[in-house]
Design an enzyme around this catalytic site. Structure first.
Site, short mmCIF file in Angstrom:
data_model
loop_
_atom_site.label_atom_id
_atom_site.label_comp_id
_atom_site.label_asym_id
_atom_site.label_seq_id
_atom_site.Cartn_x
_atom_site.Cartn_y
_atom_site.Cartn_z
N GLU A 1 34.62 -69.47 -19.77
CA GLU A 1 32.66 -69.13 -19.20
C GLU A 1 33.16 -71.16 -18.97
OE1 GLU A 1 28.73 -67.97 -18.43
OE2 GLU A 1 29.08 -68.64 -20.20
N LYS B 1 28.15 -65.39 -11.17
CA LYS B 1 27.39 -64.61 -12.36
C LYS B 1 25.91 -63.97 -11.80
CE LYS B 1 25.61 -65.53 -17.09
NZ LYS B 1 25.37 -66.32 -18.48
N CYS C 1 29.81 -64.44 -20.22
CA CYS C 1 28.86 -64.68 -21.30
C CYS C 1 27.87 -63.60 -21.43
CB CYS C 1 28.16 -66.02 -20.88
SG CYS C 1 26.99 -66.64 -22.52
#
Length: 336
Positions: free
Chosen positions: A48, A132, A167
């Protein structure tokens, strides 16, 4: 005629970016892409916000401190814009190595940043540029958010049906189910370093995070390639200017893993401070065996009891339109 199932090698990155240095980290990225290709991998997965490194400064001090130390400006300036020479270098590297790349990055778009994953094909062309869905906790002081179009699975020749999340998107049950429902076969999970707030916040630990990746593999009956970065002592010294900050962030934190569709670990794991690539061989034929026991979006679901409403439409902040003039014909209006 019997089905044929792809079998191929993959590489998962566990390494340290050059924090807040986009050009130097791109140089390192290209080296890792070449190494993965030379090792026979057809797919490589990065952590990430690998470019330009995860913004740990947001967890260490106040917003005023991050501005005064210059972290806010430096992070923005070293984030990646897709329409840039730096991005073209990365596309060229994927094309030259003939490898599919899943790259974690801080995406710069206008005046905003987004936690993103860029999927680049072996021809150097973009497969997807996802964001995200929602930045986590303190991340919301830096990053905007994606939308339902970012929860996509892509059918790629020779690789199967591939998807990606970042994540703590792996902590969201409905987000995961949206991916499972698209018959994902290979999942690329991008994580940061697992050395923040250790041992104060167990939820941020490698143990919990790797458990999320393992459960994802079993729930989705898919392969999970989970990449995490390493943080070096030089980066800790750059980010921490007081003793209390040094108790919150430590060198190490690399815990990349690869899981099969039954949750079994694959490949040789690296040490917490070790940089390199994890290689593993995937046999997509194993997915049918795993799904035969439990397919959460198929025969093991109960849509009459619970179901997911999923809006995949891309969110547009501005809609452009024009009103027809008084002289417009019905054909003009229909075309407008």
């Amino acid at each position: 005629m019997a089905l044929t199932h792809p079998k191929y090698s993959v590489a998962v990155v566990q390494a340290a970016p050059i924090w807040l240095d986009l050009d130097a980290t791109i140089d390192k990225t290209i080296c890792l892409i070449k190494e993965a290709s030379a090792g026979g991998a057809k797919l490589i997965v990065f952590p990430e916000t690998w470019l330009p490194g995860y913004p740990f400064h947001i967890w260490l001090g106040t917003p005023a401190w991050t501005i005064a130390k210059g972290f806010v400006q430096r992070y923005f300036d070293n984030s990646l814009a897709y329409d840039s020479p730096e991005a073209r270098r990365l596309s060229a590297a994927a094309r030259e190595a003939r490898i599919t790349v899943v790259l974690g990055l801080s995406e710069r778009d206008g005046g905003s940043l987004y936690i993103a994953q860029w999927l680049i094909g072996p021809d150097g062309e973009t497969i997807a540029q996802r964001r995200k869905l929602r930045a986590t906790h303190a991340e919301r002081t830096v990053f905007g958010e994606g939308d339902g179009s970012d929860l996509a699975v892509h059918d790629l020749p020779g690789l199967g049906r591939l998807g990606a999340l970042c994540c703590w998107e792996h902590l969201q049950p409905l987000t995961k189910y949206a991916m499972y429902a698209q018959n994902e076969q290979v999942h690329c999970a991008s994580w940061p370093t697992f050395s923040l707030y250790e041992p104060f916040a167990h939820a941020l630990s490698a143990e919990v995070s790797n458990a999320m990746s393992k459960v994802y593999a079993v729930e989705g009956s898919c392969f999970v390639l989970a990449s995490s970065s390493v943080i070096t002592q030089d980066a800790v010294d750059l980010l921490c200017d007081t003793d209390d900050k040094r108790t919150l962030l430590h060198a190490g934190g690399g815990h990349s893993v690869i899981f099969g569709p039954d949750g079994s670990p694959l490949g040789h794991r690296l040490g917490e401070n070790e940089e390199g690539l994890m290689f593993a061989e995937l046999d997509l034929g194993l997915i049918g065996v795993a799904k035969g026991a439990a397919d959460p979006a198929g025969h093991y679901s109960r849509p009459d009891v619970t179901r997911l409403f999923f809006n995949k439409t891309r969110a547009r902040r501005v809609e452009h339109f024009s009103l027809p003039s008084k002289d417009a014909t019905p054909e003009d209006i229909a075309a407008s």
